[in-house]
Design a protein around this motif. Sequence first.
Motif, PDB file in Angstrom:
ATOM      1  N   LEU A 154       1.383 -63.357  26.342  1.00 16.61           N
ATOM      2  CA  LEU A 154       0.189 -63.257  25.500  1.00 16.61           C
ATOM      3  C   LEU A 154      -0.916 -64.092  26.148  1.00 16.61           C
TER       4      LEU A 154
ATOM      5  N   TYR B 268     -10.931 -59.881  24.547  1.00 16.13           N
ATOM      6  CA  TYR B 268      -9.657 -59.428  23.990  1.00 16.13           C
ATOM      7  C   TYR B 268      -8.624 -60.537  24.051  1.00 16.13           C
ATOM      8  N   SER B 269      -7.790 -60.595  23.010  1.00 19.66           N
ATOM      9  CA  SER B 269      -6.611 -61.457  22.984  1.00 19.66           C
ATOM     10  C   SER B 269      -5.409 -60.568  22.720  1.00 19.66           C
TER      11      SER B 269
ATOM     12  N   PRO C 249      -2.272 -59.160  21.311  1.00 23.06           N
ATOM     13  CA  PRO C 249      -1.479 -59.494  20.125  1.00 23.06           C
ATOM     14  C   PRO C 249       0.014 -59.361  20.414  1.00 23.06           C
ATOM     15  N   SER C 250       0.793 -60.013  19.618  1.00 26.60           N
ATOM     16  CA  SER C 250       2.246 -59.871  19.748  1.00 26.60           C
ATOM     17  C   SER C 250       2.652 -58.419  19.491  1.00 26.60           C
TER      18      SER C 250
ATOM     19  N   TRP D 236       2.137 -55.984  21.782  1.00 26.05           N
ATOM     20  CA  TRP D 236       1.222 -55.065  22.463  1.00 26.05           C
ATOM     21  C   TRP D 236       1.953 -54.098  23.398  1.00 26.05           C
TER      22      TRP D 236
ATOM     23  N   GLU E 177      -2.872 -50.737  22.531  1.00 27.96           N
ATOM     24  CA  GLU E 177      -2.993 -52.168  22.769  1.00 27.96           C
ATOM     25  C   GLU E 177      -2.553 -52.577  24.162  1.00 27.96           C
TER      26      GLU E 177
ATOM     27  N   ASP F 179     -11.008 -58.034  13.376  1.00 30.01           N
ATOM     28  CA  ASP F 179     -11.264 -59.465  13.265  1.00 30.01           C
ATOM     29  C   ASP F 179     -12.406 -59.691  12.273  1.00 30.01           C
TER      30      ASP F 179
END
Length: 629
Positions: A122, A133-134, A136-137, A139, A145, A283
């Motif tokens: 991650l 972008y981050s 996500p768990s 993905w 994603e 978000d």
Amino acid sequence: MMLKHRILLLLLLQLTLFLALCPSSSPRQEPTAMRISCGSRVNVHTKPTNTLWYKDFAYTAGRPANASRTSRIVPPLSTLRYFPLSDGPENCYNINRVPSGHYSVRIFFALVHDPNFQNEPLFDVSVEGTQIYSLPSGWSTKDEESFAEALVFVSDGSVSTCFHSTGHGDPAILSIEILQVDDRAYYFGPQWGEALILRTARRLSGGGGKPEYDEDYSGDHWGGDRFWSPVNTFGQDSDLAISTEKSIKQASVSPNYYPEKLYQTAIVSTDSQPDLSYSMDVDPTRNYSIWLHFAEIDPRTKGEGQRVFDILINGDTAFKDVDIIKLSGDSYTALVLNKTIAVNGRTLTITIHPKKGKHAIINAIEVFEVIPAESKTLAQEVMALQALKNALGLPLRLGWNGDPCVPQQHPWSGVDCQFDRTSSKWVIDGLSLDNQGLRGFLPIDISRLHHLQSINLSGNSIRGAIPSSLGTITGLEKLDLSYNFFNSSIPESLGSLTSLQILNLNSNMLSGRVPAALGGRLLHRVSFNFTKNAGLCGIPGLPTCGPYLSIGSKIGIAVGVVVVFLLIVVSLIICWKRRQNILRSQTVAARDAPYAKARTHFVRDVQMTRNHGFDNSRIATENGPNLLS
């Protein structure tokens, strides 16, 4: 006959005028496209479109490895590049020679094909200094994603994409695409422009059967080869998918060039649930630009007024009394509606509510997060930090890649930033690199960081002289160079730093007199430390300096020393020459000794003989008569 000639001449003139006014039909220029297969040592072509992916060479650091593809939509590439945290918390691809323009930048992620690696890292992603972008768990199990995509403007000939570790595995990148799009692509109003980045949050094709790209749709290359995720229903038994083979008018037009096939499928509501509603997680406290696509392909709706609906976004009416045929001009004609809104919560819901006719319809949905583009750090200060990095041999773990101050979530370690409203750029106002194992020397380029207020380089192994250029950083308030190996004297220029409140030069190898301008300020509530420098003198607490000599006196003494030295050298040379002559004479004398001795004996004998004859003659003369008788 004359009339026929006149008519023919008139027709010829009309034809010439028509050809002159008719626009050229030369083929349109292809958009710039740059695709990189990360970790690959050779160029790669992928099926079914024979797409060219350039080899990964000289763009970044990191390490190549074999890739494990995460989903069916990622490009069929077999390598990736990953970035261990030991190599630094941020790593960047710097891609140069990119013509100025508007670009879609897309980064695909993958997993390292090795059981010893954490399966799903991650990390954060930034483009041109702005975090977009981050990951996500989870993905790696979701098509939409497994990549990040954003529309950005490029004006300086290069594109930088950076990957920031968050402590959850090593970032791993499968590919990077930089695809030119129309300069006004996705224009949404006066706020649109170079100061904004549009990140693709969701792109859906209603009624589609499988994931598709623009290329799969035979779309125009100026569309940026977008990815469309299929959605066949918005809810159980509440809608149905329809499609058509008829051509769609006004589809692939400037500036967005949507593929025609996008409008040949749609989702239509049913009698049991007239509304169509789609929800997605977002978000909070962000702005989102929503693009809704329609074409009246339902054969049950044949004219204006037969299907009219409102469009609500998070419960608020965004579009009222939408009649697709009326707004587009005909059936089987594309219609695009756009609305940009602020979302306060964590959910974005789009609802289509029929007002005339029983059913709602929609062909496709696009949602973009509107992200303010970060102002970059002043270019000359970035170059100064790079020079500092090279001169001090900064360890890899500190990173120092990309932009020092942006994204603001990931500034460089040991660098303090401040926004300068005059230049609308970030500047460096502090360096805190104490006890980092730094070596090398302090370069004169540090003076280019002229916004610095604090420098702390204590507890390292920095050698050489303190650069006099430090005296030009007029706003410097704290300078701590203690516990290093600085030598030579303290520059006189430091005395001009009138804002300096803390100066720690203790525990170095400095020598000479402390500048008078510094020593004279010790009573003005400042904290200066010069101790543990064996050669320093001139202020209380340090040894007393010898007699002061002016520069002229020092020059005179130096000249005198040189003259005396030259005289000594000349005298030694003369003595040596004289000694050589004596030795040479003695050698010659020794060689001629036997001859000289023999000659001496001969001369002596002759002389004795002569003397003896003379004496006898004299005796004979004196006594001659008696002797004869």
